[in-house]
Structure formats: C-alpha cells, structure tokens
Design a protein around this motif. Structure first.
Motif, short mmCIF file in Angstrom:
data_model
loop_
_atom_site.label_atom_id
_atom_site.label_comp_id
_atom_site.label_asym_id
_atom_site.label_seq_id
_atom_site.Cartn_x
_atom_site.Cartn_y
_atom_site.Cartn_z
N SER A 177 1.45 -6.59 2.69
CA SER A 177 1.60 -5.02 4.02
C SER A 177 2.07 -5.70 5.37
O SER A 177 1.05 -7.27 5.26
N GLU A 218 -4.20 -3.65 3.91
CA GLU A 218 -3.72 -3.17 3.37
C GLU A 218 -3.74 -3.15 1.75
O GLU A 218 -3.72 -2.49 0.64
N LEU A 240 2.10 -0.03 -4.44
CA LEU A 240 1.07 0.61 -5.12
C LEU A 240 2.01 2.37 -6.04
O LEU A 240 1.57 2.45 -6.95
N ALA A 251 -4.85 -1.68 -1.43
CA ALA A 251 -3.70 -1.70 -2.96
C ALA A 251 -3.73 -2.20 -4.27
O ALA A 251 -3.81 -1.51 -5.22
N ARG A 303 -7.12 -0.31 -6.14
CA ARG A 303 -6.64 0.71 -6.17
C ARG A 303 -5.73 0.29 -7.92
O ARG A 303 -6.27 1.23 -8.75
N HIS A 338 1.25 -1.34 -0.47
CA HIS A 338 -0.08 0.16 -0.04
C HIS A 338 1.30 1.29 0.01
O HIS A 338 0.24 2.39 -0.45
#
Length: 192
Positions: free
Chosen positions: A133, A138, A111, A142, A145, A107
């Motif tokens: 992570s 998290e 990322l 990520a 995203r 993350h």
C-alpha cells in the motif's frame, strides 16, 4: 495448510504503472510477483492479473505483462475482483481452491478480494512481500485482517518450495536454474 500446485492459482491485483511509484515497496512487489509468476508458469499454476480503472491508473506493469506468458487479464471496476461479473464463475470452473494473493493496494483491492474469496470458501495465501500500500502500516493492517478471516501469510519462497515438493523432479532443476537464485535485496518487514 500446505499449498499444492494442482490446487493453486496466483492472483496479482492491480500492480499498475500509475500506482507503483507511490507504493511503499512497490518495485519489490513487482519483482516478487514476477518471480513467483515465472515459477508458476513452469509448474502449470495459472496466473491471473487484474486492472482497476486502467484509463486513469495505467495498465499492469509492463514487466509483468511481458514475462507472464499465458496469464489471464481481468479489467475490473469493483474493489473485490471476486465480485466482478464472470470472475467467480470462471474461478469456480477452474477447480483451483488455493489462491496466492498479492498486489495493490493491500488495504483496499487486495484485502476486499481476499475477503470475498474467503467468504466463497477459498483458501487465501497472502504473499507478504508483494501485497503493498502507499503506507506500510495499512498493508500490515490488511494482512492481520485477512489472517483473522482465515487466510495465511506466506513468502514467495515458501510458496515456490511447497509447489515444488521435492528436489528429484525434473521441473525442480528447471525452476532452480531459472528462478531459485537471489532476486534482489529484500526485506520481510511486512511480517511485523
């Protein structure tokens, strides 16, 4: 979007000795990154590794350093490796446009590196079982995203077989004999 070995580069971000013990899935991430790095070596796919603040976090896991002959190592202070001086120019000069990305922490550095690569027009393939992570939630955030930013989530096996393309290539037999055997019990829970 299919991976092609002549277009690919494996980028392993910050799998460092000071981080691995506190990462959920840290040991498995090293196993998977090392395994795929070995396949990459046989197939002439470049492998790059980064280290963030090695004086405090230690260097890359020795299992990676010892087994990935010919890998390129980058020290960095920025969370986004692509923003590190010299990195972007060297990557561009390599002609590689498909980046298989993994490492720690998913993350943060993984990322931000992935987002930087996407902004620069690279195809990013998030290696699910090796992007970790301290908290798996998290890493999942990520991954989602990077997918929204246009990246793809992949497994190490997906990558290896796409790079191989066919079973009648002499390199397939070498890779199969050396690498395409069970590595260790693992879970793809990172796909949730």
């Amino acid at each position: 979007m299919r991976l092609k070995r002549e277009q690919s580069l494996l980028l392993i971000v910050d799998l460092q000795v000071g981080l691995i013990p506190v990462l959920e899935g840290g040991e498995q991430a090293v196993v998977e990154a090392r395994w795929l790095g070995g396949v990459a070596g046989v197939l002439d796919v470049p492998v790059w590794l980064t280290e963030q603040y090695p004086a405090g976090l230690g260097g890359n896991d020795p299992r990676l350093r010892e087994s990935l002959e010919g890998a390129r190592f980058w020290d960095k202070t920025r969370f986004d490796a692509h923003a590190e001086p010299g990195f972007a120019a060297t990557l561009s000069a390599s002609g590689r446009r498909q980046i298989v990305l993994c490492g720690a922490e998913a993350h943060i550095c993984v990322l931000q590196t992935g987002l930087g690569l996407r902004e620069a027009g690279y195809e990013v393939f998030w290696l699910a079982e090796a992007a970790v992570s301290r908290r798996s939630e998290e890493a999942s955030l990520a991954r989602r995203r990077i997918e929204r930013a246009g990246g793809w989530t992949v497994s190490a096996d997906m990558v290896a077989y796409e790079w191989l393309e066919r079973c009648d290539d002499a390199r397939f037999k070498d890779v199969h004999r050396r690498f395409l055997k069970p590595r260790s019990p693992r879970s793809l829970r990172f796909f949730d």
